[in-house]
Design an enzyme around this catalytic site. Structure first.
Site, short mmCIF file in Angstrom:
data_model
loop_
_atom_site.label_atom_id
_atom_site.label_comp_id
_atom_site.label_asym_id
_atom_site.label_seq_id
_atom_site.Cartn_x
_atom_site.Cartn_y
_atom_site.Cartn_z
N LYS A 112 0.83 -1.21 0.00
CA LYS A 112 0.00 0.00 0.00
C LYS A 112 0.86 1.25 0.00
O LYS A 112 0.47 2.26 -0.58
CB LYS A 112 -0.95 0.00 1.20
CG LYS A 112 -2.02 -1.08 1.09
CD LYS A 112 -3.39 -0.61 1.50
CE LYS A 112 -4.43 -1.64 1.09
NZ LYS A 112 -5.51 -1.81 2.04
N LYS A 193 -4.11 -11.52 -6.69
CA LYS A 193 -5.21 -11.74 -5.76
C LYS A 193 -6.38 -10.83 -6.12
O LYS A 193 -6.16 -9.69 -6.54
CB LYS A 193 -4.71 -11.39 -4.35
CG LYS A 193 -5.65 -11.72 -3.23
CD LYS A 193 -5.16 -11.14 -1.92
CE LYS A 193 -5.28 -9.62 -1.92
NZ LYS A 193 -5.02 -8.98 -0.62
N LYS A 196 -10.03 -5.14 -4.12
CA LYS A 196 -10.64 -3.87 -4.48
C LYS A 196 -9.57 -2.91 -5.03
O LYS A 196 -9.81 -2.21 -6.00
CB LYS A 196 -11.29 -3.29 -3.21
CG LYS A 196 -12.00 -2.00 -3.41
CD LYS A 196 -13.33 -2.18 -4.11
CE LYS A 196 -13.91 -0.81 -4.43
NZ LYS A 196 -14.78 -0.80 -5.58
#
Ligand code: TYM
Length: 325
Positions: A112, A193, A196
């Site tokens: 992230k 994977k 979102k």
């Protein structure tokens, strides 16, 4: 008294089949065995850029989808993290027993912080500490999650051991509980994977036509260029979805048909899509009905928070006493 189970989901908009197969379906199955507490973790969701005006709607939708999936508020507790302020209080305390090097090692933090380069905040780094606080506040022993959260849970266990060693045995070490679908992959690129943030999801509220488009174009075993080429189902992501949605007889039939090249990929996809929609259609319809009565959903969440606050206050009393605060 049955053991307490805790798990959480971010109100990130668009809960997807990865969340459902990796976590929510398991949450529903575990309700009869444990005292279950399920949390919509809005404080986690604000660690990446978001639109404040949309947050209430996202929380409501997350609650409706969970209830529609079978999280029955009469048999377990569903609540919103920020409705119970003790989560952040305990998180602050647990920060003081968390080794900072461990936080920098977390894969999700690394991913992230690369994705949101330039807006990386301390909340993103401390994210797993808040997760530990979520669980420990209720002395949760069982934590059903998908594989991507296992590393965070290992850290929760480490934080628990450190707290207990320093201040006394207050908390049980939480154990992760995985499903057979611990890692659901994206349809357009089965090496990634479903997530979102990658944007490769099949949403639980998504319209069936748009889902079919994704299934129709999904990547299958690359060895099957022509229909007459035999394939290997274990190398096909659509086959894994059959494993999660289809009855055993159909799974056997497509496996044999793929290996013998007697069934084409489109036929196989249509079959899987049919079984998947038999699960998703009723969920979408129930969620839409709930979203038409938002006050009832908020009421459920308020009741959940009321129950959780009682437990949370008691735990914080013990924590403060143990720590001399
Ligand atoms: P979140 O909101 O990212 O995901 C919710 C759950 O869905 C699982 N999951 C998947 N499982 C299989 N395949 C996938 N592609 C997939 N994508 C998501 C996740 O593993 C998760 O179980 N940090 C957590 C929420 C949280 C929490 C907690 C969980 C906050 N506090 C305390 C357990 C205990 C999260 O972001 O989940």
């Amino acid at each position: 008294m049955s053991k307490r189970l805790f798990s959480g989901i971010q109100p990130s908009g668009g809960i997807h089949i990865g969340n459902y197969l990796g976590a929510i379906r398991n949450w529903v199955e575990l309700i009869p065995q444990f005292e279950c507490i399920y949390c919509i973790v809005d404080y986690h969701a604000i660690t990446v850029p978001y639109e404040p005006a949309e947050m209430q709607g996202r929380i409501l939708e997350a609650a409706a989808v969970n209830i529609a999936c079978g999280i029955d508020p009469e048999r377990c507790t569903l609540f919103v993290q920020s409705h119970v302020p003790e989560h952040t209080e305990l998180a602050w305390i647990l920060n003081t027993v968390t080794p900072i090097g461990e936080l920098f090692r977390m894969t999700q933090f690394k991913d992230k912080s690369a994705q949101f380069e330039g807006s990386v905040n301390a909340g993103l780094l401390n994210y797993p500490v808040l997760m530990a606080a979520d669980i420990l506040l209720y002395k949760g022993e069982v934590v059903p999650v998908g594989e991507d959260q296992v590393q965070h849970l290992e850290l929760s266990r480490e934080i628990t051991r450190r707290f207990n060693a320093r201040f006394g045995e207050l908390f049980p070490e939480p154990q992760p509980r995985l499903t057979a679908a611990a890692r659901v992959m994206g349809l357009d690129d089965p090496t990634k994977k479903m997530s979102k943030s990658v944007g490769n999801t099949i949403g639980l509220l998504e319209d069936p036509q748009s889902i079919w488009e994704k299934v129709r174009t999904a990547v299958t075993d690359p060895a099957r260029v022509r229909r007459s080429d035999p394939g290997e189902p274990t190398k096909c992501n659509v086959f894994s979805l059959h494993g999660y949605f289809s009855p055993p007889a159909d799974i056997e039939r497509v496996a044999a048909g793929c290996r013998g090249a007697t069934i084409g990929c489109i036929e196989c996809k249509k079959l899987m899509y049919g079984h998947m929609m038999a699960v998703l259609n009723p969920i979408r319809e129930r969620a839409q009905a709930l979203l038409a009565q938002p006050e009832r959903v908020w009421d459920t969440l308020r009741r959940g928070a009321h129950h959780c606050r009682t437990i949370a206050r008691a735990t914080m009393g013990e924590v403060r006493r143990a720590m001399g605060l």
